[in-house]
Every structure is written in C-alpha cells, then in structure tokens.
Design an enzyme around this catalytic site. Structure first.
Site, short mmCIF file in Angstrom:
data_model
loop_
_atom_site.label_atom_id
_atom_site.label_comp_id
_atom_site.label_asym_id
_atom_site.label_seq_id
_atom_site.Cartn_x
_atom_site.Cartn_y
_atom_site.Cartn_z
N GLY A 2 0.79 -1.21 0.09
CA GLY A 2 0.05 0.16 -0.01
C GLY A 2 0.74 1.30 -0.01
N CYS A 3 0.35 2.42 0.61
CA CYS A 3 1.11 3.57 0.65
C CYS A 3 2.44 3.46 1.34
CB CYS A 3 0.10 4.78 1.18
SG CYS A 3 0.99 6.10 1.62
N PHE A 4 3.38 3.99 0.56
CA PHE A 4 4.92 3.70 1.13
C PHE A 4 5.01 4.85 2.43
CE2 PHE A 4 6.28 6.06 -2.92
CZ PHE A 4 5.53 7.21 -2.66
#
Length: 246
Positions: free
Chosen positions: A68-70
């Site tokens: 997902g979002c880093f």
C-alpha cells in the site's frame, strides 16, 4: 473500481477552503478505512517463519517490500531496531515510469515500495517479513490497501536474492496453511525487479507530517501496533532517510 489515491485529493485544496477540504479528506479516508477488511481484522503477531536466513557474515542486507502507501510502510520500518535505513520508492516497472504521478495511473507495473536496509546480526530477513505481515499492511487485500485502490498498492515482495525468494514463498505457504488470516494471502513474490527511490518529498513523510489526516487514520495506528506487538523490536526514535534521489 478505478484507482483511488486519497492523498492526491489534497492537491485540489484552495487556500480559502483549506479547512473544509481537509475535513472532507479526513472523513473520506476514515470512511474508506472502516469499510475495509483491515478495520475489522486487527493487527496480530503472525508465527515466526519456519525458514529463515542464518545471518552469515554480511553486516548489511536489503529487503524490498510493497504494502500500500509507502508512507506507512516506511514509517513502520523506521521504528524497527536493526533497520539502518528505509527508503520509499517504486518497484515492478521501468525506470522511466518510476515517478509518483505516472505510477499513480496504475498502468506502469510499479508498486509503491520501501527498500529496507538492515543489520542481519540484529534482525533477520524472516523477522522483517514477520513485521511486514503482522503490522505493516493487510496481505489479504488484492490490489488495494485501506482507502487506496490500484495495482500500485498491491501486496508484493521483491526479493534481492534467490534465498530471499525461497524464504518469502515458504513463509506465505506456511501462513496460508496455518489459516492465520481470515482470507488467503494475495502477496506476490516478484523476483528480478529493480527498486527506484521516490521523490524527496515522500521520504520520512510520517515523521515530518504526523498530523496529516491520512497519516493519523491509516499509519499512526501501525506504529502503535508495532510498539504493542513487538516491544523488543520497537525503537522510539525513527531512523530517517540519509539520501534521496531527488
């Protein structure tokens, strides 16, 4: 569903409507979170991997993980003892498309990823994966994490050696056989991929912007769960990025 990036919504905030827009962004993110399986399935300590590295003589090793979002994945590993660096970036596609806006189209093959550099004498590759599966993301969500949808948010492991690939594949099989999660793990093991560091403004984002609505809802709870579930691995002061590409 088309790819959704709740973070990009903030770019359309006008100065006069900033407060209202930020509230709308927060509520949108919160609503999407509570509709996701991760809101129901709390973080848990998954079993240690049956197959792991021995440590060897190397003083440093690298793991590349996507979940997902880093911002959140980077933030988690920056608080892990034994990790010496964690850089947000992209893996799975070509160098020419390793740019935030391009990756956000979902058509590049890239996944938002984090390159985790660690001391194998303090923490093993398998232990890195244990935290990855326990806290950093939900490995049962296909091509999404929480409010973000698209292949760029897929769950993926990018081994840097054949041994890492063997360990990752064996661990996924082990967790699936034990029915650790309510659904089958969809994490992909993608070997032979190059990691490209993300833009500088993405690095250390969680630490630099702890009150950002997305961070508050999606990522700070991961840090709290890391401390709760892995007290011996948790470090209060994060190790921040030392270099960035841009």
């Amino acid at each position: 569903m088309a790819a959704i990036d709740t973070r990009r919504l903030a770019r359309f905030i006008s100065p006069n409507g900033a407060a209202l827009a930020c509230l709308a962004l927060f509520l949108f993110t919160l609503g999407a979170w509570f509709r996701s399986p991760r809101a129901v399935a709390a973080a848990r300590v998954v079993p240690v991997p049956a197959v792991d590295t021995s440590g060897g003589q190397a003083s440093s090793d690298v793991a590349v993980l996507a979940g997902g979002c880093f911002w959140g994945v980077q933030g988690v590993f920056q608080h892990v003892t034994g990790v010496t660096n964690a850089v947000s970036g992209y893996a799975g596609g070509d160098e020419r498309t390793a740019q935030y806006e391009t990756v956000g189209t979902g058509a590049t093959g890239h996944a938002e990823s984090v390159q985790v550099t660690f001391d194998p004498h303090q923490i093993t590759y398998g232990q890195i994966l244990q935290i990855y599966f326990s806290v950093a993301h939900d490995p049962t969500e296909l091509n999404r994490q929480g409010p973000d949808v698209g292949t760029q948010y897929r769950s993926a492991i990018f081994p840097t050696t054949p041994e890492q690939a063997r360990i990752a594949e064996a661990y996924i099989a082990q967790l699936n056989a034990a029915h650790v999660f309510g659904s089958k793990i969809v994490t992909r093991v993608e070997s032979g991929r190059t990691f490209y560091p993300a833009e500088g403004y993405h690095q250390d984002f969680l630490t630099l912007h702890p009150t950002h609505g997305y961070i508050v809802v999606n990522d700070l709870p991961k840090i709290a769960e890391l401390e709760r579930l892995f007290p011996d691995r948790y470090r209060k002061d994060p190790v921040l990025v030392r270099t960035a590409r841009r």
